[in-house]
Design an enzyme around this catalytic site. Structure first.
Site, PDB file in Angstrom:
ATOM      1  N   LYS A   1      48.711  44.319  29.338  1.00  0.00           N
ATOM      2  CA  LYS A   1      48.612  44.438  27.878  1.00  0.00           C
ATOM      3  C   LYS A   1      48.060  45.798  27.456  1.00  0.00           C
ATOM      4  CE  LYS A   1      46.189  40.652  27.773  1.00  0.00           C
ATOM      5  NZ  LYS A   1      46.435  40.065  29.096  1.00  0.00           N
TER       6      LYS A   1
ATOM      7  N   ASP B   1      46.185  39.764  32.815  1.00  0.00           N
ATOM      8  CA  ASP B   1      46.554  40.886  33.689  1.00  0.00           C
ATOM      9  C   ASP B   1      48.048  41.205  33.649  1.00  0.00           C
ATOM     10  OD1 ASP B   1      43.852  40.826  34.583  1.00  0.00           O
ATOM     11  OD2 ASP B   1      44.404  39.207  35.944  1.00  0.00           O
TER      12      ASP B   1
ATOM     13  N   ALA C   1      37.832  40.603  29.661  1.00  0.00           N
ATOM     14  CA  ALA C   1      39.115  41.323  29.717  1.00  0.00           C
ATOM     15  C   ALA C   1      38.925  42.687  30.368  1.00  0.00           C
ATOM     16  CB  ALA C   1      39.648  41.509  28.300  1.00  0.00           C
ATOM     17  N   GLY C   2      39.985  43.182  30.963  1.00  0.00           N
ATOM     18  CA  GLY C   2      39.969  44.540  31.508  1.00  0.00           C
ATOM     19  C   GLY C   2      41.332  45.134  31.252  1.00  0.00           C
ATOM     20  N   HIS C   3      41.444  45.969  30.231  1.00  0.00           N
ATOM     21  CA  HIS C   3      42.746  46.525  29.868  1.00  0.00           C
ATOM     22  C   HIS C   3      42.836  47.953  30.389  1.00  0.00           C
ATOM     23  CE1 HIS C   3      43.243  43.320  26.488  1.00  0.00           C
ATOM     24  NE2 HIS C   3      43.285  42.835  27.701  1.00  0.00           N
TER      25      HIS C   3
ATOM     26  N   SER D   1      58.439  47.921  31.608  1.00  0.00           N
ATOM     27  CA  SER D   1      57.497  48.873  32.174  1.00  0.00           C
ATOM     28  C   SER D   1      57.745  48.964  33.679  1.00  0.00           C
ATOM     29  CB  SER D   1      56.072  48.408  31.880  1.00  0.00           C
ATOM     30  OG  SER D   1      55.163  49.205  32.593  1.00  0.00           O
TER      31      SER D   1
ATOM     32  N   GLN E   1      43.365  38.167  27.922  1.00  0.00           N
ATOM     33  CA  GLN E   1      43.730  37.068  28.839  1.00  0.00           C
ATOM     34  C   GLN E   1      45.204  36.689  28.627  1.00  0.00           C
ATOM     35  OE1 GLN E   1      40.470  36.388  26.956  1.00  0.00           O
ATOM     36  NE2 GLN E   1      39.733  37.752  28.531  1.00  0.00           N
TER      37      GLN E   1
ATOM     38  N   GLY F   1      37.219  43.206  40.202  1.00  0.00           N
ATOM     39  CA  GLY F   1      37.694  43.760  41.473  1.00  0.00           C
ATOM     40  C   GLY F   1      38.212  42.692  42.431  1.00  0.00           C
TER      41      GLY F   1
HETATM   42  P1  IMP Z   1      35.748  33.509  31.867  1.00  0.00           P
HETATM   43  O1  IMP Z   1      36.654  33.952  30.774  1.00  0.00           O
HETATM   44  O2  IMP Z   1      34.905  34.627  32.434  1.00  0.00           O
HETATM   45  O3  IMP Z   1      34.933  32.313  31.497  1.00  0.00           O
HETATM   46  O4  IMP Z   1      36.675  33.036  33.090  1.00  0.00           O
HETATM   47  C1  IMP Z   1      37.502  31.873  33.004  1.00  0.00           C
HETATM   48  C2  IMP Z   1      38.815  32.080  33.747  1.00  0.00           C
HETATM   49  O5  IMP Z   1      39.586  33.059  33.047  1.00  0.00           O
HETATM   50  C3  IMP Z   1      38.663  32.618  35.161  1.00  0.00           C
HETATM   51  O6  IMP Z   1      39.723  32.103  35.942  1.00  0.00           O
HETATM   52  C4  IMP Z   1      38.846  34.107  35.001  1.00  0.00           C
HETATM   53  O7  IMP Z   1      39.286  34.726  36.192  1.00  0.00           O
HETATM   54  C5  IMP Z   1      39.918  34.129  33.942  1.00  0.00           C
HETATM   55  N1  IMP Z   1      39.923  35.365  33.139  1.00  0.00           N
HETATM   56  C6  IMP Z   1      39.085  35.708  32.137  1.00  0.00           C
HETATM   57  N2  IMP Z   1      39.431  36.889  31.617  1.00  0.00           N
HETATM   58  C7  IMP Z   1      40.514  37.307  32.287  1.00  0.00           C
HETATM   59  C8  IMP Z   1      41.364  38.449  32.166  1.00  0.00           C
HETATM   60  O8  IMP Z   1      41.182  39.333  31.334  1.00  0.00           O
HETATM   61  N3  IMP Z   1      42.405  38.519  33.054  1.00  0.00           N
HETATM   62  C9  IMP Z   1      42.646  37.537  33.954  1.00  0.00           C
HETATM   63  N4  IMP Z   1      41.901  36.452  34.083  1.00  0.00           N
HETATM   64  C10 IMP Z   1      40.834  36.328  33.253  1.00  0.00           C
END
Ligand code: IMP
Length: 434
Positions: free
Chosen positions: A20, A17, A43-45, A418, A229, A307
């Site tokens: 990126k 977060d 991921a959420g970009h 940024s 991540q 969320g």
């Molecule tokens: P998973 O990747 O869904 O298995 O989650 C494992 C850990 O990584 C958890 O703490 C998630 O909140 C964190 N996580 C996974 N993807 C992201 C991301 O894109 N941004 C922030 N945290 C992430």
């Protein structure tokens, strides 16, 4: 070979977060190709273009540029339904309408319904000790890859192979779901046709992306590798076990995109001007007070995928230094600097105290890190709103001193600052592609 190479790897230096999506979208103006190489739709970009927000989970953040080719490398785990839905949503808005602009690796492992069921069931059973996963089936899909029982994109494109292997896997996973996790079983017939349909929709994009990238890099085209991540979530170098299930650092490009290290060049690390984390696990600089609440509300710190409210805290230079070191970061992109306006002092963690002892690197044990107390230095804050600044000179002296101190702690320069979500809320100090 090196002189003509034009590749940039962008990685997150914290717990994800970091912003990126925006930085990759900006750098995509110059890039011919943008590549995801690990992770999945956890991921959420987030990209904000002309006031319109787009959140991408699987498709690289170059998607909004008409001339950029997007590649999903073999290290990415793909939920076929999620990818089809994301692609349809982009098509509906006139993006990625040229089918040659998306290429999906044959080697991508699939996230299947049983992976999501297992991920969610395990988290429920862990209760207070949960990892706080996104529930998207990421971990179980990578487990099957390592266990050599995963199904891949190349299998999805071959209907008879896919049907047979899926049937075998569903049988085995159902036994596990029922006996070990106390869950109800999944119905093979209810999932197979839909998945085969997704396979047909995705097949035109599936190809040998490793070879494509090799040719692009050797031709001197500009290739941008988009990490997902952050390094603290790396399965080897992060805060294990509170991590994701892939390697998130720059080194993952080689295996995840099938590109040799000799064809890679610079690494840009993205870091927020403070720290956030979603999910469980140690976070030494976390603020459980009104400053933490303020960072969350001013920074809009709610997960782009789930969320969930993000945990917020001061900048941690211990995290920064480890991430810079393990990924060979040569320049920083500093994001969300505008969120710090009005805070005084602004604190930066420059060391930890573990059981009364001062330490200058992160302990490998999550239990030790949990006990670490941050050692802070205080910086003078600034009141001015910097969200309209287009150069460093326009920023208050205290803001510039803060940036300079982070550069000093990282031992690398800041290339991009940024100051808001929009493309034009960006100060470019150094070029990423040189
Ligand atoms: P998973 O990747 O869904 O298995 O989650 C494992 C850990 O990584 C958890 O703490 C998630 O909140 C964190 N996580 C996974 N993807 C992201 C991301 O894109 N941004 C922030 N945290 C992430």
């Amino acid at each position: 070979m090196g002189a003509d190479l034009k590749s940039v790897i962008v990685v997150g230096l914290q717990w994800g977060d970091e912003g990126k999506g925006k930085i990759v979208d900006l750098l995509s103006v110059e890039a011919d190709v943008v590549v995801r190489f690990q992770g999945g739709n956890n991921a959420g970009h987030t990209l904000v273009v002309n006031g319109e927000q787009t959140v991408l989970h699987l498709i690289p953040s170059g998607a909004l540029h008409a001339d950029t080719t997007c590649v999903i490398g073999g290290g990415v785990v793909v939920d076929p339904g999620a990818l089809v839905a994301e692609l349809e949503a982009l098509h509906a808005r006139g993006h990625l309408d040229d089918p040659t602009r998306l290429r999906i690796a044959q080697e991508c492992h699939l996230i299947l319904p049983y992976h999501k069921a297992i991920d969610q069931a395990r988290e429920r059973r862990r209760g207070k000790g949960k990892i706080g996963t996104t529930g998207r089936g990421i971990g179980p899909a990578y487990e099957d890859k390592a266990a050599r029982i995963g199904l891949r994109m190349v299998d999805l494109c071959d209907e008879s192979i896919f049907r047979e292997r899926l049937r075998n896997n569903v049988e085995e996973k159902n036994a596990y779901l029922e006996a070990m996790l106390g869950e109800s079983v999944l119905d093979y017939d209810a999932m197979v046709d839909e998945l085969v349909g997704h396979g047909r929709a995705l097949a035109p994009y599936v190809c040998d992306t490793s070879r494509y990238l090799y040719d692009e890099l050797r031709a001197g085209h500009k290739v941008l590798f988009e990490g997902a991540q952050g390094i603290m979530l790396d399965v080897d170098h992060g805060t294990y076990p509170f991590v994701t299930s892939s390697n998130t650092g720059a080194g993952a490009v080689t295996s995840g995109a099938g590109v040799p290290p000799t064809l890679l060049r610079s690494v840009v690390g993205i870091t927020k001007a403070y720290t956030t984390r979603v999910g469980s696990g140690p976070f030494p600089t976390e603020l459980s007070d009104d400053i933490g609440d303020r960072l969350r509300s001013e920074g809009g710190e709610f997960g782009a995928t789930t969320g969930r409210p993000r945990r917020c805290g001061w900048f941690d230079a211990m995290v920064l230094r480890k991430a810079v070191r393990t990924s060979g970061v040569g320049a920083l992109a500093l994001t969300k600097l505008d969120v710090l306006s009005g805070l005084d002092p602004i604190r930066v963690c420059v060391g930890y105290r573990l059981d009364g002892r001062l330490i200058d690197d992160m302990p490998a044990s999550a239990a030790d890190l949990e006990r670490c107390e941050p050692v802070y230095e205080d910086h003078e804050g600034w009141d001015a709103d910097v969200s309209g600044s287009t150069s460093l000179e326009q920023m208050p002296a205290a803001t510039r001193r803060y940036i300079a101190r982070l550069e000093e702690l990282a031992e690398v320069p800041v290339a991009i600052v940024s100051v808001g979500p929009a493309r034009d809320q960006t100060v470019t100090v150094l070029p990423a592609f040189d």
